[in-house]
Design a protein around this motif. Structure first.
Motif, PDB file in Angstrom:
ATOM      1  N   GLY A   1     -13.210   2.211  12.605  1.00 56.48           N
ATOM      2  CA  GLY A   1     -12.810   2.241  11.183  1.00 56.48           C
ATOM      3  C   GLY A   1     -11.661   2.972  10.993  1.00 56.48           C
ATOM      4  O   GLY A   1     -10.699   2.843  10.147  1.00 56.48           O
ATOM      5  N   TYR A   2     -11.561   3.884  11.585  1.00 54.86           N
ATOM      6  CA  TYR A   2     -10.170   5.122  11.612  1.00 54.86           C
ATOM      7  C   TYR A   2      -9.099   4.406  12.289  1.00 54.86           C
ATOM      8  O   TYR A   2      -8.081   4.686  11.851  1.00 54.86           O
ATOM      9  CB  TYR A   2     -10.733   6.573  12.557  1.00 54.86           C
ATOM     10  N   PHE A   3      -9.396   3.510  13.459  1.00 52.06           N
ATOM     11  CA  PHE A   3      -8.006   2.686  13.651  1.00 52.06           C
ATOM     12  C   PHE A   3      -7.619   1.891  12.758  1.00 52.06           C
ATOM     13  O   PHE A   3      -6.430   1.681  12.542  1.00 52.06           O
ATOM     14  CB  PHE A   3      -8.501   2.022  14.956  1.00 52.06           C
ATOM     15  N   VAL A   4      -8.634   1.076  11.948  1.00 50.11           N
ATOM     16  CA  VAL A   4      -8.149   0.086  11.139  1.00 50.11           C
ATOM     17  C   VAL A   4      -7.280   0.964   9.893  1.00 50.11           C
ATOM     18  O   VAL A   4      -6.440   0.625   9.323  1.00 50.11           O
ATOM     19  CB  VAL A   4      -9.221  -0.343  10.556  1.00 50.11           C
ATOM     20  N   LEU A   5      -8.072   2.195   9.569  1.00 58.34           N
ATOM     21  CA  LEU A   5      -7.175   3.254   8.478  1.00 58.34           C
ATOM     22  C   LEU A   5      -5.626   3.518   9.166  1.00 58.34           C
ATOM     23  O   LEU A   5      -4.938   3.434   8.222  1.00 58.34           O
ATOM     24  CB  LEU A   5      -8.197   4.162   8.224  1.00 58.34           C
ATOM     25  N   PHE A   6      -5.647   3.832  10.185  1.00 58.12           N
ATOM     26  CA  PHE A   6      -4.531   4.195  10.807  1.00 58.12           C
ATOM     27  C   PHE A   6      -3.434   2.857  10.624  1.00 58.12           C
ATOM     28  O   PHE A   6      -2.363   3.203  10.370  1.00 58.12           O
ATOM     29  CB  PHE A   6      -4.309   4.690  12.321  1.00 58.12           C
ATOM     30  N   ILE A   7      -3.801   1.871  10.988  1.00 61.64           N
ATOM     31  CA  ILE A   7      -2.970   0.733  10.788  1.00 61.64           C
ATOM     32  C   ILE A   7      -2.759   0.323   9.460  1.00 61.64           C
ATOM     33  O   ILE A   7      -1.676   0.140   9.003  1.00 61.64           O
ATOM     34  CB  ILE A   7      -3.985  -0.553  11.243  1.00 61.64           C
ATOM     35  N   LEU A   8      -3.612   0.580   8.403  1.00 58.11           N
ATOM     36  CA  LEU A   8      -3.247   0.559   7.032  1.00 58.11           C
ATOM     37  C   LEU A   8      -2.217   1.483   6.545  1.00 58.11           C
ATOM     38  O   LEU A   8      -1.344   1.059   5.417  1.00 58.11           O
ATOM     39  CB  LEU A   8      -4.488   0.391   6.219  1.00 58.11           C
ATOM     40  N   ALA A   9      -2.496   2.537   7.164  1.00 53.39           N
ATOM     41  CA  ALA A   9      -1.485   3.706   6.635  1.00 53.39           C
ATOM     42  C   ALA A   9      -0.089   3.483   7.221  1.00 53.39           C
ATOM     43  O   ALA A   9       0.751   3.702   6.527  1.00 53.39           O
ATOM     44  CB  ALA A   9      -2.011   5.025   7.193  1.00 53.39           C
ATOM     45  N   ALA A  10       0.070   2.821   8.532  1.00 55.47           N
ATOM     46  CA  ALA A  10       1.182   2.372   9.028  1.00 55.47           C
ATOM     47  C   ALA A  10       2.130   1.246   8.274  1.00 55.47           C
ATOM     48  O   ALA A  10       3.114   1.293   8.059  1.00 55.47           O
ATOM     49  CB  ALA A  10       1.338   2.267  10.439  1.00 55.47           C
ATOM     50  N   VAL A  11       1.194   0.255   8.083  1.00 55.83           N
ATOM     51  CA  VAL A  11       1.633  -0.830   7.339  1.00 55.83           C
ATOM     52  C   VAL A  11       2.130  -0.367   5.821  1.00 55.83           C
ATOM     53  O   VAL A  11       3.084  -0.755   5.306  1.00 55.83           O
ATOM     54  CB  VAL A  11       0.784  -1.989   7.021  1.00 55.83           C
ATOM     55  N   GLY A  12       1.557   0.386   5.184  1.00 57.97           N
ATOM     56  CA  GLY A  12       1.806   0.796   3.872  1.00 57.97           C
ATOM     57  C   GLY A  12       2.969   1.745   3.956  1.00 57.97           C
ATOM     58  O   GLY A  12       3.658   1.504   3.144  1.00 57.97           O
ATOM     59  N   MET A  13       3.078   2.744   4.921  1.00 53.82           N
ATOM     60  CA  MET A  13       4.508   3.254   4.981  1.00 53.82           C
ATOM     61  C   MET A  13       5.724   2.306   5.156  1.00 53.82           C
ATOM     62  O   MET A  13       6.698   2.648   4.493  1.00 53.82           O
ATOM     63  CB  MET A  13       4.442   4.352   6.177  1.00 53.82           C
ATOM     64  N   PHE A  14       5.358   1.020   5.945  1.00 55.45           N
ATOM     65  CA  PHE A  14       6.555   0.568   6.017  1.00 55.45           C
ATOM     66  C   PHE A  14       6.990  -0.183   4.513  1.00 55.45           C
ATOM     67  O   PHE A  14       8.217  -0.261   4.260  1.00 55.45           O
ATOM     68  CB  PHE A  14       6.246  -0.529   7.107  1.00 55.45           C
ATOM     69  N   ILE A  15       5.935  -0.594   4.084  1.00 56.87           N
ATOM     70  CA  ILE A  15       6.280  -1.327   2.808  1.00 56.87           C
ATOM     71  C   ILE A  15       6.629  -0.542   1.549  1.00 56.87           C
ATOM     72  O   ILE A  15       7.667  -0.671   0.843  1.00 56.87           O
ATOM     73  CB  ILE A  15       4.896  -2.020   2.272  1.00 56.87           C
ATOM     74  N   LEU A  16       6.005   0.613   1.415  1.00 57.55           N
ATOM     75  CA  LEU A  16       6.255   1.605   0.350  1.00 57.55           C
ATOM     76  C   LEU A  16       7.557   2.328   0.519  1.00 57.55           C
ATOM     77  O   LEU A  16       8.172   2.896  -0.626  1.00 57.55           O
ATOM     78  CB  LEU A  16       5.142   2.527   0.274  1.00 57.55           C
ATOM     79  N   PHE A  17       7.864   2.658   1.705  1.00 54.82           N
ATOM     80  CA  PHE A  17       9.377   3.069   2.021  1.00 54.82           C
ATOM     81  C   PHE A  17      10.572   1.990   1.921  1.00 54.82           C
ATOM     82  O   PHE A  17      11.568   2.527   1.866  1.00 54.82           O
ATOM     83  CB  PHE A  17       9.293   3.735   3.354  1.00 54.82           C
ATOM     84  N   LEU A  18      10.260   0.780   1.283  1.00 55.84           N
ATOM     85  CA  LEU A  18      11.336  -0.153   1.389  1.00 55.84           C
ATOM     86  C   LEU A  18      12.367   0.286   0.058  1.00 55.84           C
ATOM     87  O   LEU A  18      13.587   0.021   0.414  1.00 55.84           O
ATOM     88  CB  LEU A  18      10.665  -1.650   1.348  1.00 55.84           C
ATOM     89  N   PRO A  19      11.842   0.575  -0.994  1.00 57.66           N
ATOM     90  CA  PRO A  19      12.765   1.096  -1.888  1.00 57.66           C
ATOM     91  C   PRO A  19      13.542   2.100  -1.614  1.00 57.66           C
ATOM     92  O   PRO A  19      14.701   2.133  -1.901  1.00 57.66           O
ATOM     93  CB  PRO A  19      11.707   1.292  -3.190  1.00 57.66           C
TER      94      PRO A  19
END
Length: 329
Positions: A242-260
């Motif tokens: 689950g920690y690997f899944v959490l890491f993936i979600l964090a990485a994807v979220g960083m990409f999306i949330l930093f778009l603005p």
């Protein structure tokens, strides 16, 4: 035991997480005590073994304070008024008070989550859980849970220190003996830490669910682990995934949330505005920080639910290793 135990525990934790959003703030505070399982152990040992100049944070703090004091006292314009020291003393007192309050809420939150999960798994299967009762249960078990968590933190710190100093010894010495010593210390720290992680999880369950004292809870957790050591390791590996899944979600979220922020940076580069660039950086950092805090809160509730579910199954019915089941034993 033929039933898919881990799948059932994870499914229950997933539905429990989204069904009880009032637990999310508790998960936020409880996450600062460390997630239940092996992640905190792996983090401590990995950081200690990869930083050759590893030193305890408190030592670095005192070192920096000493440097500042020396630099101030060596200058002719040193200001050491009584008012300044009184102000500094009040600041220190306020920070300590805030830290103690934060620690209290974190420990109580952990106990409240465990108690709420235990309510949901009780034979009565209540439709509405009593969050107030769960909070009071956390308060009532504060000192016991604090003792168990303090023991864990101290031992993990000592393990990290041992690995860190062994790493420094390799860097400074570099001989074959130093390398073998490092591997021995690293392996010993990992084994002790793994055992400690399970012991704390089960001891917290005995304290909150069964109302055991600290000594009795640790002794019962010891026996429960040795009766289910293979199941415990299997469960830890499942949760660790689950920690690997959490890491993936964090990485994807960083990409999306930093778009603005990226769009703001492009505009800032076009008009050569450093202020606009700073605004984009601060905006992206704040949004991403909130996202990470939210993920950490959810994951703390999820992992605590999984471990409490498995603890109650082991304690009341006993579980058989999936590996042994697959082997037909």
């Amino acid at each position: 035991m033929k039933e898919p135990v881990f799948r059932s525990a994870i499914s229950h934790a997933w539905h429990f997480l989204w069904k009880h959003p009032l637990l999310w703030p508790l998960g936020l505070f409880a996450s600062f005590l460390g997630h239940m399982g092996l992640a905190e152990l792996l983090t401590n040992i990995t950081v200690s073994s990869t930083q050759a100049t590893w030193q305890p944070a408190w030592w670095l703090s005192f070192t920096k304070m000493g440097e500042v004091n020396m630099s101030l006292s060596s200058g002719k314009a040193f200001i050491g008024t009584t008012e300044a020291w009184v102000w500094l003393g009040w600041v220190v007192i306020v920070l300590i008070a805030i830290g103690l309050l934060f620690l209290f809420v974190a420990v109580v939150s952990q106990g409240a989550i465990i108690h709420t999960v235990a309510q949901s798994l009780s034979g009565r299967r209540k439709k509405y859980l009593d969050y107030g009762k769960a909070w009071h249960a956390g308060v009532g078990h504060f000192w016991k849970l604090l003792s168990v968590n303090a023991i864990k933190k101290v031992i993990l710190w000592l393990l990290g220190a041992a690995v860190g100093f062994a790493t420094i010894n390799v860097v400074l010495g570099g001989s074959a003996a130093d390398m073998w010593l490092f591997f021995f210390v690293f392996l010993l720290a990992a084994l002790v830490g793994i055992f400690l992680s399970f012991l704390v999880v089960y001891a917290a369950g005995y304290i909150v669910v069964e109302e055991y004292s600290v000594g009795r809870a640790i002794h019962a957790a010891w026996r429960l682990f040795f009766d289910h050591w293979l199941v415990s390791i299997e469960a830890a590996l499942v949760v660790l995934f689950g920690y690997f899944v959490l890491f993936i979600l964090a990485a994807v979220g960083m990409f999306i949330l930093f778009l603005p922020s990226i769009l703001i940076w492009l505009i800032a580069a076009t008009i050569s505005s450093y202020l606009l660039f700073s605004i984009g950086l601060i905006l992206g950092t704040i949004i991403f920080g909130i996202y990470i805090i939210f993920l950490g809160s959810l994951f703390t509730v999820f992992t605590t639910t999984v471990w409490t579910d498995l603890f109650m199954r082991m304690h009341k019915k006993g579980l058989k290793s999936r590996v042994l089941v697959w082997m037909g034993k």
